[in-house]
Write a protein that holds these residues in place. Structure first.
Motif, short mmCIF file in Angstrom:
data_model
loop_
_atom_site.label_atom_id
_atom_site.label_comp_id
_atom_site.label_asym_id
_atom_site.label_seq_id
_atom_site.Cartn_x
_atom_site.Cartn_y
_atom_site.Cartn_z
N ALA A 43 69.37 46.28 21.54
CA ALA A 43 69.90 47.62 21.78
C ALA A 43 70.10 47.87 23.28
O ALA A 43 71.10 48.45 23.70
CB ALA A 43 68.96 48.67 21.19
N LEU A 44 69.16 47.40 24.10
CA LEU A 44 69.28 47.57 25.55
C LEU A 44 70.45 46.76 26.10
O LEU A 44 71.20 47.24 26.97
CB LEU A 44 67.98 47.15 26.24
CG LEU A 44 66.74 47.99 25.91
CD1 LEU A 44 65.52 47.42 26.60
CD2 LEU A 44 66.95 49.44 26.30
N ALA A 45 70.61 45.53 25.59
CA ALA A 45 71.77 44.72 26.00
C ALA A 45 73.06 45.39 25.58
O ALA A 45 74.07 45.35 26.30
CB ALA A 45 71.66 43.32 25.38
N GLY A 46 73.05 46.04 24.41
CA GLY A 46 74.22 46.76 23.94
C GLY A 46 74.58 47.92 24.86
O GLY A 46 75.76 48.18 25.12
N LEU A 47 73.57 48.61 25.37
CA LEU A 47 73.83 49.71 26.31
C LEU A 47 74.48 49.18 27.59
O LEU A 47 75.38 49.82 28.15
CB LEU A 47 72.52 50.42 26.64
CG LEU A 47 71.99 51.37 25.56
CD1 LEU A 47 70.58 51.84 25.91
CD2 LEU A 47 72.91 52.57 25.37
N LEU A 48 74.02 48.03 28.05
CA LEU A 48 74.63 47.43 29.23
C LEU A 48 76.10 47.10 28.97
O LEU A 48 76.97 47.37 29.82
CB LEU A 48 73.88 46.16 29.62
CG LEU A 48 74.49 45.33 30.76
CD1 LEU A 48 74.54 46.15 32.04
CD2 LEU A 48 73.70 44.04 30.97
N LEU A 49 76.39 46.54 27.81
CA LEU A 49 77.77 46.22 27.47
C LEU A 49 78.62 47.49 27.37
O LEU A 49 79.79 47.49 27.76
CB LEU A 49 77.81 45.45 26.14
CG LEU A 49 77.28 44.02 26.19
CD1 LEU A 49 77.16 43.44 24.79
CD2 LEU A 49 78.19 43.14 27.04
N LEU A 50 78.02 48.55 26.84
CA LEU A 50 78.76 49.80 26.69
C LEU A 50 79.10 50.40 28.05
O LEU A 50 80.20 50.92 28.27
CB LEU A 50 77.93 50.78 25.86
CG LEU A 50 78.68 51.96 25.24
CD1 LEU A 50 79.69 51.48 24.22
CD2 LEU A 50 77.68 52.92 24.59
N LEU A 90 69.12 39.63 27.23
CA LEU A 90 68.47 39.80 25.93
C LEU A 90 67.43 38.70 25.70
O LEU A 90 66.28 38.98 25.35
CB LEU A 90 69.53 39.76 24.82
CG LEU A 90 69.14 40.16 23.39
CD1 LEU A 90 70.41 40.40 22.58
CD2 LEU A 90 68.31 39.09 22.71
N ILE A 91 67.84 37.45 25.90
CA ILE A 91 66.94 36.32 25.65
C ILE A 91 65.76 36.35 26.62
O ILE A 91 64.59 36.25 26.21
CB ILE A 91 67.69 34.98 25.78
CG1 ILE A 91 68.75 34.87 24.68
CG2 ILE A 91 66.72 33.81 25.68
CD1 ILE A 91 69.66 33.67 24.82
N ALA A 92 66.05 36.51 27.91
CA ALA A 92 64.98 36.52 28.91
C ALA A 92 64.05 37.71 28.73
O ALA A 92 62.82 37.57 28.74
CB ALA A 92 65.59 36.52 30.31
N GLY A 93 64.64 38.89 28.54
CA GLY A 93 63.84 40.10 28.40
C GLY A 93 62.92 40.06 27.19
O GLY A 93 61.74 40.42 27.27
N ALA A 94 63.45 39.62 26.06
CA ALA A 94 62.65 39.57 24.83
C ALA A 94 61.49 38.59 24.97
O ALA A 94 60.35 38.88 24.58
CB ALA A 94 63.53 39.18 23.65
N ASN A 95 61.76 37.41 25.53
CA ASN A 95 60.71 36.39 25.64
C ASN A 95 59.67 36.74 26.68
O ASN A 95 58.47 36.50 26.48
CB ASN A 95 61.35 35.03 25.91
CG ASN A 95 61.99 34.44 24.67
OD1 ASN A 95 61.31 33.85 23.84
ND2 ASN A 95 63.29 34.61 24.53
N VAL A 96 60.08 37.32 27.80
CA VAL A 96 59.10 37.75 28.80
C VAL A 96 58.25 38.89 28.26
O VAL A 96 57.02 38.92 28.43
CB VAL A 96 59.82 38.19 30.11
CG1 VAL A 96 58.83 38.87 31.06
CG2 VAL A 96 60.44 36.98 30.79
N THR A 97 58.89 39.84 27.56
CA THR A 97 58.15 40.96 26.97
C THR A 97 57.11 40.46 25.97
O THR A 97 55.96 40.94 25.96
CB THR A 97 59.12 41.93 26.26
OG1 THR A 97 60.04 42.45 27.22
CG2 THR A 97 58.36 43.07 25.60
N THR A 98 57.49 39.51 25.14
CA THR A 98 56.56 38.95 24.17
C THR A 98 55.34 38.33 24.85
O THR A 98 54.20 38.54 24.42
CB THR A 98 57.27 37.91 23.29
OG1 THR A 98 58.07 38.59 22.31
CG2 THR A 98 56.28 37.03 22.54
N GLN A 99 55.57 37.56 25.89
CA GLN A 99 54.45 36.93 26.58
C GLN A 99 53.54 37.96 27.25
O GLN A 99 52.31 37.83 27.22
CB GLN A 99 54.97 35.92 27.61
CG GLN A 99 55.71 34.74 27.00
CD GLN A 99 54.89 34.00 25.95
OE1 GLN A 99 53.70 33.75 26.13
NE2 GLN A 99 55.53 33.65 24.84
#
Length: 295
Positions: A197-204, A99-108
């Protein structure tokens, strides 16, 4: 406690819907704030209005923003992963880190990949180009949401409130410091919401079929307060900006103190409200994704 014995399709559909809705909201914010003259004008008015009282808040704002570095992000990410691991949740540690890595890379990628047309509304900052989404706001929001995922149920609601307040403060601070336009912060929250939401799908996907879900862990009252408070703040923002639009024929630099304050305060309310809604959506979902007993 109740034992989940039915397929988890409903929760999966909910998470996909959250991801799609927040993606659509991001596109709407991006199109309006960057590709319309009125959107750029509103952002510029809010950014110009930050000079009101700036001398009184400059020091704390700088301290908040300067504390967000690559090193501090790495330290916090490792800490969040460690919390998940000591709870025996390997998948949770992976999801929180993703979640943290994906969000920050996406933002950049978005910040440097999206173009900002120059409509001559903000010549002072025309050379800066696109600044959406805000990197600092993404850092704060992604850390706050990831922390809510890994915290035990007993302190999860408290963590959600504190995390939402922290992320909202960071978003408003970027506006107060003149680093970012208000749409940049709102877009950052939506990026984090999609990745949550994507991290939640992974957990599910990794969750055991007979995981025990406690209804008390839903923290519905706290989620309701965050969501309702966020929606009220967004409504106040819409009301303030709708009044401001009547002055759109005037250049932002030529506006008086009152409209500049309305633009700044209304935008700050919109930033805070957006984070409240995003965090409420996370809080009402997390107990199904990180059940108290793994089964």
């Amino acid at each position: 406690m109740r034992v989940r014995v039915t397929p988890r399709g409903g929760t999966a559909v909910w998470l996909v819907l959250l991801a799609l809705v927040q993606t659509a909201a991001f596109i709407a914010v991006w199109r309006f704030a960057i590709h319309t003259g009125i959107g750029q004008w509103i952002d510029t008015v809010a950014l110009t209005g930050n000079r009101i009282g700036r001398d009184h808040i400059e020091d704390p704002v700088d301290r908040i923003l300067n504390a967000m570095s690559v090193v501090s992000l790495l330290v916090v990410t490792v800490t969040i992963g460690f919390i998940a691991l000591i709870r025996g949740r390997v998948a949770l540690a992976v999801a929180a880190t993703l979640l943290i890595a994906g969000a920050n890379v996406t933002t950049q990628l978005l910040k440097y990949g999206l173009a900002r047309p120059d409509y001559g509304i903000d010549p002072e900052r025309a050379y800066v180009g696109n600044s959406l989404p805000s990197g600092h706001t993404t850092v704060a929001a992604s850390v706050a949401v990831a922390l809510v995922l890994v915290l035990p149920p007993k302190v999860r609601a408290f963590g959600a409130v504190v995390g939402a307040a922290y992320a909202a403060t960071a978003g408003v601070a970027t506006l107060s410091a003149g680093w970012h336009r208000p749409s940049d912060a709102v877009a950052a929250f939506l990026v984090v919401g999609v990745w949550a939401a994507l991290a939640g799908l992974l957990l599910l996907i990794t969750q055991r079929e007979r995981a025990k879900v406690a209804s008390a862990d839903a923290h519905r009252l706290t989620a309701l307060l965050l969501g309702a408070g966020g929606l009220l703040a967004i409504a106040a923002c819409a009301l303030a900006l709708s009044w401001l639009v009547g002055l759109r024929a005037t250049a932002p630099a030529e506006l008086g103190r009152r409209p500049l304050f309305v633009g700044y305060a209304g935008s700050a309310a919109g930033i805070a409200g957006s984070m409240g809604v995003v965090m409420a959506l996370v809080l009402i979902s997390v107990h199904r994704l990180v059940p108290r007993h793994q089964g």
